[in-house]
Motif scaffolding. Sequence first.
Motif, short mmCIF file in Angstrom:
data_model
loop_
_atom_site.label_atom_id
_atom_site.label_comp_id
_atom_site.label_asym_id
_atom_site.label_seq_id
_atom_site.Cartn_x
_atom_site.Cartn_y
_atom_site.Cartn_z
N VAL A 229 0.76 -1.15 0.47
CA VAL A 229 -0.98 0.03 -0.04
C VAL A 229 0.81 1.46 -0.08
O VAL A 229 0.59 1.95 -0.72
CB VAL A 229 -0.47 -0.35 1.54
N ARG A 230 1.80 1.08 0.58
CA ARG A 230 2.71 2.27 0.71
C ARG A 230 3.93 2.28 -0.19
O ARG A 230 4.61 3.35 -0.27
CB ARG A 230 4.12 2.48 2.08
N ARG A 231 3.47 1.62 -1.69
CA ARG A 231 4.91 1.45 -2.93
C ARG A 231 5.89 1.15 -2.55
O ARG A 231 6.67 1.73 -3.59
CB ARG A 231 4.05 3.09 -3.57
N ARG A 232 5.46 -0.08 -1.81
CA ARG A 232 7.07 -0.62 -1.60
C ARG A 232 7.08 -1.66 -2.43
O ARG A 232 6.82 -3.46 -1.19
CB ARG A 232 7.97 -0.30 -0.20
N HIS A 233 6.89 -2.23 -3.09
CA HIS A 233 6.75 -2.93 -3.69
C HIS A 233 7.02 -4.35 -3.91
O HIS A 233 6.94 -5.59 -3.42
CB HIS A 233 6.00 -2.93 -5.50
N LEU A 234 8.45 -4.27 -4.14
CA LEU A 234 9.48 -5.58 -3.80
C LEU A 234 10.01 -5.44 -2.30
O LEU A 234 9.49 -7.02 -2.09
CB LEU A 234 10.68 -4.44 -3.98
N LEU A 235 9.97 -4.60 -1.62
CA LEU A 235 10.01 -5.34 -0.50
C LEU A 235 8.59 -5.88 0.19
O LEU A 235 8.64 -7.39 1.02
CB LEU A 235 10.53 -4.39 0.63
N GLY A 236 7.65 -5.55 -0.53
CA GLY A 236 6.01 -6.24 0.13
C GLY A 236 6.08 -7.41 -0.12
O GLY A 236 5.50 -8.00 0.80
N GLY A 237 6.67 -7.95 -1.58
CA GLY A 237 6.50 -8.82 -1.88
C GLY A 237 7.61 -10.20 -1.37
O GLY A 237 6.72 -11.53 -1.05
N LEU A 238 8.57 -9.12 -0.98
CA LEU A 238 9.53 -10.26 -0.62
C LEU A 238 9.02 -10.91 1.23
O LEU A 238 8.73 -11.97 1.43
CB LEU A 238 10.81 -9.83 0.33
N VAL A 239 8.34 -9.67 1.45
CA VAL A 239 7.40 -10.41 3.11
C VAL A 239 6.38 -11.05 3.02
O VAL A 239 6.12 -11.85 3.59
CB VAL A 239 6.92 -9.10 3.70
N LEU A 240 5.37 -11.14 1.92
CA LEU A 240 4.65 -11.57 2.01
C LEU A 240 5.33 -13.54 1.62
O LEU A 240 4.64 -14.22 2.15
CB LEU A 240 3.85 -11.12 0.83
N GLY A 241 6.40 -13.57 0.80
CA GLY A 241 6.90 -14.14 0.42
C GLY A 241 7.54 -14.74 1.74
O GLY A 241 6.94 -16.45 2.00
N ALA A 242 7.71 -14.45 2.68
CA ALA A 242 8.43 -14.50 3.91
C ALA A 242 7.05 -15.28 5.09
O ALA A 242 7.42 -16.60 5.64
CB ALA A 242 8.76 -13.56 5.19
#
Length: 452
Positions: A229-242
Amino acid sequence: MSSRAATALSAGAGLLLIGLTAGSLAAGTRDHNPATVFWAVAASWAVFGCAMPLLREVPARLALRLVVGVGVALQVVAALWLPRTSSDVYRYAWDGHVSNSGIDPYAHPPSAPQLDGIRLSWLFPPGQPPLINRPDATTIYPPVSQLWFRLIDALTPDSWGIRPFQVAAALVAVLGTLLLVRILRLAGRDPRWVALWAWCPLIVLESGNNAHVDGLAAVLTVAAIALVVRRRHLLGGLVLGAAIGVKLIPGIVVPSLLRRRPWVVLPAAAGLVALAYVPHVVSVGRSVIGYLPAYLGEEGYDNGDRFALLHRVMPQSWTPFVAVAIALVTAVLVHLRGDRELPWVGAVTLVGVALLISTPTYPWYALLLVGLAVAAARPEWLVVCAAGYLPYLGGWTGWSGGVLQQLGYGTALVVVLVVTVRRRRSGAEQPAAEPGAHEGAGHGLRRVAPGR
């Protein structure tokens, strides 16, 4: 009601929740006083529901301090007793110990003779059954959860037993409280609503006491969506993968994020999950799947027996196919009609519908739903979280678990439908800024007015 009276009553409700938590944990287990445990937990849910309206009348800053303080106290109290309603955490401790002994946790079941040299006496008490459930089955937990188990085991001596896992789970729950406060403030909403997480009996019992790893998956998933939501898409994707690598359930929220740079979010999430699995695949091959297929069969998901609500209205042989169809339709609708700027509502809908379809008898599967319900301003979904305790603990008392399963989830379905219809009619489709919300909130997240 005056703010002073509301403050006093809210503080009293918090103290009563602490007392009921201690009472339910001290009352007994499946084999000792199970009815008392059931009714104490039921009373906790009732007090929890009554406390929420009271907190709205308490001054915002004071209420937030009260919510966080009581939330921390609840986790501390829960961790004072050994796990009462689940033995899963003993498997966590064993998996971490096996990994740190240089053996892949997917290679052998706990009872395998290859592991005789590393057995811990407190997990395998001489002359008694092991504390680990299903000792003849290999582990079911994904590789990121294995890293979590390994970290806790490495940081604490074996003589401390299971306590480090309970303390770690309690700390994760408290971090979840702070994370949700931040999310609510950035969204321009009243942070007092974090009480729906911090005081929720599910969060207390299944984090601080039973130490379920589902709590870690829930906090990581909420953090991932917040980052997207904060437009930090790459980091958000990595955390979702975790999160998915901790427990597979967070994968359900993916359709709610497909309109937020999916070509960044999805490869990042999938890449991290794949990277976590690679060392185990190299080591044990197909055995990395563990006990999962057998578990699904044991729980009745392969033949349709577990889908309690669907089973009530159609032949059992139909239910697996209808369940998949409902899940797919929900995913498509969330993707096509969900708000790309506020994926919370779509995420909570996906997870809530999945639980209503699958009607699990293990209440901790709904830990993720609590966090999403708070972030999405959809408290009605907490009824689904409470529903799991009816067949689980009610079944301890000798009542029919199947009937309780249908009653609990059926009631939850009705509540969610009624509230959803009323919300649509009122025109408030998305979370609105609450009275008393954090001043100057936003920081890149848009406020949503009622009726949008």
